[in-house]
Scaffold this motif. Sequence first.
Motif, short mmCIF file in Angstrom:
data_model
loop_
_atom_site.label_atom_id
_atom_site.label_comp_id
_atom_site.label_asym_id
_atom_site.label_seq_id
_atom_site.Cartn_x
_atom_site.Cartn_y
_atom_site.Cartn_z
N LEU A 85 0.90 -1.13 -0.07
CA LEU A 85 0.06 0.06 -0.22
C LEU A 85 0.86 1.35 -0.06
O LEU A 85 0.56 2.05 -0.92
CB LEU A 85 -0.95 0.00 1.17
N PHE A 86 1.70 1.33 0.87
CA PHE A 86 2.61 2.70 0.84
C PHE A 86 3.76 2.68 -0.32
O PHE A 86 3.76 3.87 -0.30
CB PHE A 86 3.24 2.44 2.29
N PRO A 87 4.17 1.65 -0.44
CA PRO A 87 5.07 1.75 -1.50
C PRO A 87 4.37 2.36 -2.96
O PRO A 87 4.82 3.07 -3.88
CB PRO A 87 5.87 0.63 -2.04
N ALA A 88 3.13 1.87 -3.01
CA ALA A 88 2.51 2.38 -4.38
C ALA A 88 2.13 3.71 -4.04
O ALA A 88 1.89 4.52 -5.11
CB ALA A 88 0.91 1.31 -4.25
N LEU B 30 10.48 0.99 -1.68
CA LEU B 30 9.73 0.05 -0.85
C LEU B 30 9.95 0.15 0.50
O LEU B 30 9.08 0.10 1.47
CB LEU B 30 10.14 -1.29 -1.50
N GLY B 31 11.25 0.19 0.92
CA GLY B 31 11.66 0.27 2.28
C GLY B 31 11.25 1.45 3.04
O GLY B 31 10.63 1.54 4.05
N ARG B 32 11.71 2.72 2.34
CA ARG B 32 11.44 4.08 2.94
C ARG B 32 9.94 4.11 3.13
O ARG B 32 9.42 4.70 4.17
CB ARG B 32 12.09 5.22 2.03
N ALA B 33 8.97 3.86 2.22
CA ALA B 33 7.73 3.96 2.27
C ALA B 33 7.07 3.11 3.32
O ALA B 33 6.15 3.73 4.16
CB ALA B 33 6.95 3.93 0.90
N ASN B 34 7.46 2.04 3.60
CA ASN B 34 6.84 1.23 4.58
C ASN B 34 7.32 1.70 5.94
O ASN B 34 6.42 1.52 6.99
CB ASN B 34 7.38 -0.22 4.46
N ARG B 35 8.56 2.50 6.08
CA ARG B 35 8.65 2.98 7.55
C ARG B 35 7.86 4.03 7.39
O ARG B 35 7.30 4.52 8.76
CB ARG B 35 10.26 3.33 7.32
N VAL C 260 4.84 4.71 10.83
CA VAL C 260 4.76 5.66 11.64
C VAL C 260 3.19 6.03 11.50
O VAL C 260 2.26 6.27 12.69
CB VAL C 260 5.23 6.62 11.40
N LEU C 261 2.70 6.20 10.23
CA LEU C 261 1.02 6.54 10.06
C LEU C 261 0.21 5.61 10.64
O LEU C 261 -0.94 5.95 11.43
CB LEU C 261 0.91 6.61 8.62
N VAL C 262 0.75 4.21 10.49
CA VAL C 262 -0.56 3.05 11.17
C VAL C 262 -0.38 3.33 12.80
O VAL C 262 -1.43 3.37 13.46
CB VAL C 262 0.12 1.82 10.89
N MET C 263 0.84 3.62 13.31
CA MET C 263 0.56 4.09 14.72
C MET C 263 -0.13 5.12 15.33
O MET C 263 -0.77 5.09 16.28
CB MET C 263 2.26 4.20 15.33
N GLY C 264 0.05 6.02 14.38
CA GLY C 264 -0.83 7.19 14.81
C GLY C 264 -2.37 7.11 14.49
O GLY C 264 -2.94 7.48 15.48
N TRP C 265 -2.57 6.36 13.61
CA TRP C 265 -4.16 6.07 13.52
C TRP C 265 -4.36 5.08 14.57
O TRP C 265 -5.83 5.08 14.77
CB TRP C 265 -4.38 5.68 12.05
N ALA C 266 -3.67 4.26 14.93
CA ALA C 266 -4.18 3.39 16.13
C ALA C 266 -4.31 4.10 17.11
O ALA C 266 -5.13 3.80 18.03
CB ALA C 266 -2.76 2.30 16.18
#
Length: 304
Positions: free
Chosen positions: A115-118, A160-165, A169-175
């Motif tokens: 999702l994030f690399p795309a 791929l790697g940078r976008a997933n990092r 962080v965004l996933v933790m914020g939304w959690a």
Amino acid sequence: MTALRSAPSPAPSPSPAGSIAATRAESAARGEGAARAEGAGRAERAGRAKGAGRPEGAGRPEGAGRAEGAEPGERRLTAGLVRWHMGLGELGLRLFLLHLLWIAGTLAGLVVAGLFPATAAVHVVLREDLREAARERAGEDTPPRPGLWRAFWSAWRAELGRANRIGAVLVMGWAVIALDRWILTGSIGGGSSPAADGGGALDLGAAAPWISGVVVALTIATALVSIVVWPLAAHFDDPLPRIWRMTLSLLVARLPLTLSITAVLVASVWVWQTIPGLVPVFGLVLPFWAISMLIWRSSVLPRT
């Protein structure tokens, strides 16, 4: 004997009738010449007076003059409308193809890792489109670019790697936001106001409305950060902590831009609810493009 020199004999005198005829012919010639000169002078004076008394272009039909003056303007207007229509069609087709590539890139990483690399790859392509358009408007030469398919997948692999990092962080914020919503309303997706029925997981008493307002503000801020971080990450190769600081600084220091981005998000949600058929056609790529355009035109990004 004295030589006698002969005196020249006198010329014969003209006859009275011949003198009268010659005089009459000469007078007639002089009169005809004077009449011609006077007629030419009158015609010239009349032409000058006529030209001075008539405005310029009075001899032409009025409609012909208007049509002659309006025709170039109408042609320019028609050409501008055709270019605008073709440009809009090309943009719509490109965004539609980008949306399909975004779906393919998301599925390529089994959604979680794709999702994030795309999303990052879409913003890289949009950035290059904006840079190319800026060069064309400035009259500069544009270097050749790879095709859309190749450009997207090249950016997908590179990010791929940078976008997933960034995504982690965004996933933790939304959690955290979801946990706050559950504490206030008893459900992650929202619900009725806790002040009305006390349906929250914890009884916060009189502080519940205030905490609810803070959570709403944090939700809006998290949504803005989740959108703005991608154009900045596509434009800068700085470490991620610096990217996060730039994102927050942009949202705080450029309030008109922040309000414009918020308006785009609200309008996108409204359009998705009003015209659900646009979601499978453009998805998130259309608001991505609009927000990238706003940030680019705000001159906060270097053009190199």
